[in-house]
Motif scaffolding. Sequence first.
Motif, PDB file in Angstrom:
ATOM      1  N   GLY A  11       0.831  -1.195   0.000  1.00  0.00           N
ATOM      2  CA  GLY A  11       0.000   0.000   0.000  1.00  0.00           C
ATOM      3  C   GLY A  11       0.862   1.240   0.000  1.00  0.00           C
ATOM      4  N   ILE A  12       0.494   2.221  -0.815  1.00  0.00           N
ATOM      5  CA  ILE A  12       1.258   3.470  -0.930  1.00  0.00           C
ATOM      6  C   ILE A  12       0.329   4.652  -0.676  1.00  0.00           C
ATOM      7  CG2 ILE A  12       2.658   4.917  -2.461  1.00  0.00           C
ATOM      8  CD1 ILE A  12       3.335   2.341  -4.038  1.00  0.00           C
ATOM      9  N   GLU A  13       0.776   5.573   0.193  1.00  0.00           N
ATOM     10  CA  GLU A  13      -0.022   6.745   0.550  1.00  0.00           C
ATOM     11  C   GLU A  13       0.832   8.008   0.432  1.00  0.00           C
ATOM     12  OE1 GLU A  13      -2.683   8.349   1.295  1.00  0.00           O
ATOM     13  OE2 GLU A  13      -1.943   9.888   2.621  1.00  0.00           O
ATOM     14  N   SER A  14       0.336   8.983  -0.337  1.00  0.00           N
ATOM     15  CA  SER A  14       1.058  10.260  -0.490  1.00  0.00           C
ATOM     16  C   SER A  14       0.072  11.408  -0.707  1.00  0.00           C
ATOM     17  CB  SER A  14       2.030  10.182  -1.673  1.00  0.00           C
ATOM     18  OG  SER A  14       1.330  10.073  -2.898  1.00  0.00           O
ATOM     19  N   SER A  15      -1.065  11.363  -0.031  1.00  0.00           N
ATOM     20  CA  SER A  15      -2.125  12.329  -0.324  1.00  0.00           C
ATOM     21  C   SER A  15      -1.875  13.730   0.218  1.00  0.00           C
ATOM     22  CB  SER A  15      -3.468  11.823   0.192  1.00  0.00           C
ATOM     23  OG  SER A  15      -3.426  11.678   1.597  1.00  0.00           O
ATOM     24  N   CYS A  16      -1.005  13.857   1.234  1.00  0.00           N
ATOM     25  CA  CYS A  16      -0.783  15.182   1.799  1.00  0.00           C
ATOM     26  C   CYS A  16       0.681  15.374   2.174  1.00  0.00           C
ATOM     27  CB  CYS A  16      -1.701  15.406   2.999  1.00  0.00           C
ATOM     28  SG  CYS A  16      -1.714  17.118   3.584  1.00  0.00           S
ATOM     29  N   ASP A  17       1.006  15.267   3.459  1.00  0.00           N
ATOM     30  CA  ASP A  17       2.363  15.596   3.887  1.00  0.00           C
ATOM     31  C   ASP A  17       3.116  14.422   4.499  1.00  0.00           C
ATOM     32  OD1 ASP A  17       0.724  15.551   6.126  1.00  0.00           O
ATOM     33  OD2 ASP A  17       1.885  17.079   7.174  1.00  0.00           O
ATOM     34  N   GLU A  18       2.684  13.228   4.260  1.00  0.00           N
ATOM     35  CA  GLU A  18       3.425  12.050   4.710  1.00  0.00           C
ATOM     36  C   GLU A  18       3.552  11.075   3.559  1.00  0.00           C
ATOM     37  OE1 GLU A  18       1.206  10.697   8.111  1.00  0.00           O
ATOM     38  OE2 GLU A  18       2.442  11.877   9.473  1.00  0.00           O
ATOM     39  N   THR A  19       4.764  10.549   3.393  1.00  0.00           N
ATOM     40  CA  THR A  19       4.998   9.507   2.397  1.00  0.00           C
ATOM     41  C   THR A  19       4.985   8.201   3.167  1.00  0.00           C
ATOM     42  OG1 THR A  19       6.513  11.039   1.297  1.00  0.00           O
ATOM     43  CG2 THR A  19       6.497   8.763   0.513  1.00  0.00           C
ATOM     44  N   ALA A  20       4.077   7.299   2.819  1.00  0.00           N
ATOM     45  CA  ALA A  20       3.943   6.074   3.602  1.00  0.00           C
ATOM     46  C   ALA A  20       3.772   4.862   2.698  1.00  0.00           C
ATOM     47  CB  ALA A  20       2.750   6.185   4.549  1.00  0.00           C
ATOM     48  N   ALA A  21       4.256   3.732   3.194  1.00  0.00           N
ATOM     49  CA  ALA A  21       4.083   2.459   2.488  1.00  0.00           C
ATOM     50  C   ALA A  21       3.983   1.347   3.518  1.00  0.00           C
ATOM     51  CB  ALA A  21       5.242   2.203   1.535  1.00  0.00           C
ATOM     52  N   SER A  22       3.190   0.350   3.182  1.00  0.00           N
ATOM     53  CA  SER A  22       2.971  -0.770   4.096  1.00  0.00           C
ATOM     54  C   SER A  22       2.750  -2.039   3.280  1.00  0.00           C
ATOM     55  CB  SER A  22       1.735  -0.480   4.955  1.00  0.00           C
ATOM     56  OG  SER A  22       1.466  -1.557   5.818  1.00  0.00           O
ATOM     57  N   VAL A  23       3.277  -3.128   3.792  1.00  0.00           N
ATOM     58  CA  VAL A  23       3.000  -4.429   3.183  1.00  0.00           C
ATOM     59  C   VAL A  23       2.025  -5.150   4.096  1.00  0.00           C
ATOM     60  CG1 VAL A  23       3.959  -6.656   2.483  1.00  0.00           C
ATOM     61  CG2 VAL A  23       5.242  -4.553   2.035  1.00  0.00           C
ATOM     62  N   VAL A  24       0.918  -5.615   3.510  1.00  0.00           N
ATOM     63  CA  VAL A  24      -0.119  -6.308   4.274  1.00  0.00           C
ATOM     64  C   VAL A  24      -0.317  -7.694   3.681  1.00  0.00           C
ATOM     65  CG1 VAL A  24      -2.546  -6.267   4.984  1.00  0.00           C
ATOM     66  CG2 VAL A  24      -1.244  -4.133   4.865  1.00  0.00           C
ATOM     67  N   ARG A  25      -0.356  -8.695   4.551  1.00  0.00           N
ATOM     68  CA  ARG A  25      -0.550 -10.077   4.115  1.00  0.00           C
ATOM     69  C   ARG A  25      -1.996 -10.503   4.374  1.00  0.00           C
ATOM     70  NH1 ARG A  25       3.469 -13.649   3.530  1.00  0.00           N
ATOM     71  NH2 ARG A  25       4.819 -12.477   4.970  1.00  0.00           N
ATOM     72  N   ASP A  26      -2.625 -11.038   3.346  1.00  0.00           N
ATOM     73  CA  ASP A  26      -3.987 -11.587   3.437  1.00  0.00           C
ATOM     74  C   ASP A  26      -5.003 -10.590   4.008  1.00  0.00           C
ATOM     75  OD1 ASP A  26      -3.050 -13.988   2.373  1.00  0.00           O
ATOM     76  OD2 ASP A  26      -2.560 -14.775   4.360  1.00  0.00           O
ATOM     77  N   GLY A  27      -4.788  -9.319   3.752  1.00  0.00           N
ATOM     78  CA  GLY A  27      -5.764  -8.300   4.125  1.00  0.00           C
ATOM     79  C   GLY A  27      -5.842  -7.983   5.603  1.00  0.00           C
ATOM     80  N   MET A  28      -5.038  -8.635   6.443  1.00  0.00           N
ATOM     81  CA  MET A  28      -5.160  -8.449   7.890  1.00  0.00           C
ATOM     82  C   MET A  28      -3.828  -8.236   8.608  1.00  0.00           C
ATOM     83  SD  MET A  28      -8.367  -8.481   8.620  1.00  0.00           S
ATOM     84  CE  MET A  28      -8.494  -8.781  10.360  1.00  0.00           C
ATOM     85  N   GLU A  29      -2.786  -8.905   8.169  1.00  0.00           N
ATOM     86  CA  GLU A  29      -1.519  -8.865   8.890  1.00  0.00           C
ATOM     87  C   GLU A  29      -0.624  -7.763   8.342  1.00  0.00           C
ATOM     88  OE1 GLU A  29       2.526 -11.533   9.488  1.00  0.00           O
ATOM     89  OE2 GLU A  29       0.772 -12.459   8.539  1.00  0.00           O
ATOM     90  N   ILE A  30      -0.308  -6.787   9.182  1.00  0.00           N
ATOM     91  CA  ILE A  30       0.564  -5.685   8.779  1.00  0.00           C
ATOM     92  C   ILE A  30       2.009  -6.148   8.941  1.00  0.00           C
ATOM     93  CG2 ILE A  30       1.242  -3.301   9.217  1.00  0.00           C
ATOM     94  CD1 ILE A  30      -1.580  -2.912  10.447  1.00  0.00           C
ATOM     95  N   CYS A  31       2.688  -6.349   7.827  1.00  0.00           N
ATOM     96  CA  CYS A  31       4.072  -6.833   7.845  1.00  0.00           C
ATOM     97  C   CYS A  31       5.075  -5.688   7.980  1.00  0.00           C
ATOM     98  CB  CYS A  31       4.366  -7.625   6.569  1.00  0.00           C
ATOM     99  SG  CYS A  31       3.259  -9.019   6.319  1.00  0.00           S
ATOM    100  N   SER A  32       4.715  -4.517   7.521  1.00  0.00           N
ATOM    101  CA  SER A  32       5.564  -3.337   7.663  1.00  0.00           C
ATOM    102  C   SER A  32       4.697  -2.100   7.553  1.00  0.00           C
ATOM    103  CB  SER A  32       6.658  -3.313   6.587  1.00  0.00           C
ATOM    104  OG  SER A  32       6.092  -3.159   5.303  1.00  0.00           O
ATOM    105  N   ASN A  33       5.187  -1.006   8.134  1.00  0.00           N
ATOM    106  CA  ASN A  33       4.454   0.258   8.090  1.00  0.00           C
ATOM    107  C   ASN A  33       5.478   1.382   8.216  1.00  0.00           C
ATOM    108  OD1 ASN A  33       2.369   2.131   8.073  1.00  0.00           O
ATOM    109  ND2 ASN A  33       2.141   2.062  10.293  1.00  0.00           N
ATOM    110  N   ILE A  34       5.855   1.971   7.101  1.00  0.00           N
ATOM    111  CA  ILE A  34       6.897   2.998   7.071  1.00  0.00           C
ATOM    112  C   ILE A  34       6.273   4.352   6.743  1.00  0.00           C
ATOM    113  CG2 ILE A  34       9.097   3.690   6.034  1.00  0.00           C
ATOM    114  CD1 ILE A  34       9.139   0.974   7.558  1.00  0.00           C
TER     115      ILE A  34
END
Length: 201
Positions: free
Chosen positions: A5-28
Amino acid sequence: MLILGIESSCDETAASVVRDGMEICSNIVASQQELHKIYGGVVPEIACRAHIEAITPVLQEAVAQAGVSFEDLDAIAVTHAPGLVGALLIGLSAAKALAWRYDIPLVAVNHIEAHVYANILDGHPVEFPAVALVVSGGHTAIFEWPSNTELRLIGSTTDDAAGEAFDKVAAMLNLGYPGGPVIDRIAKNGDPTAVKFPRTL
């Protein structure tokens, strides 16, 4: 299934890998708060430049922290709206490039709706039907949430969102940026009867 997942809608650049829609493997998250603090709010041009600098390292760190590679990904989800146009384009361009390079599906995500669905990721099941309130920086909205696959907007602000109001009040009172945390902290010692507000309809 692994989704980046990639988020850049405002003032934070963020990315996260999610497994099977529930397990957050990373959140940067690469915050730009210090860059915008001196202006008392987000400056779009500064936000865009910071996204350009942060996007590649954030994506690389998200994948590395998850212990996977880009080749392992099954799909990419990216914020497409709402947000600052230039900021959104940075995340969208990175997502499109990765999806093309690794020949995987690209999923466009409304980031306000994503705020609602993030509630599922905290480990507590949601009982449907439900009502969801989103109070984030530039958006205040109420949603009807009949099921895990349905979400309907009931209403939203037509003027300033709650987050914007906090920042504007904090700027007028010279409390700094962002205004929400400061106002929340000092409000605990305030007098709730000091000002009589009209009933909201």
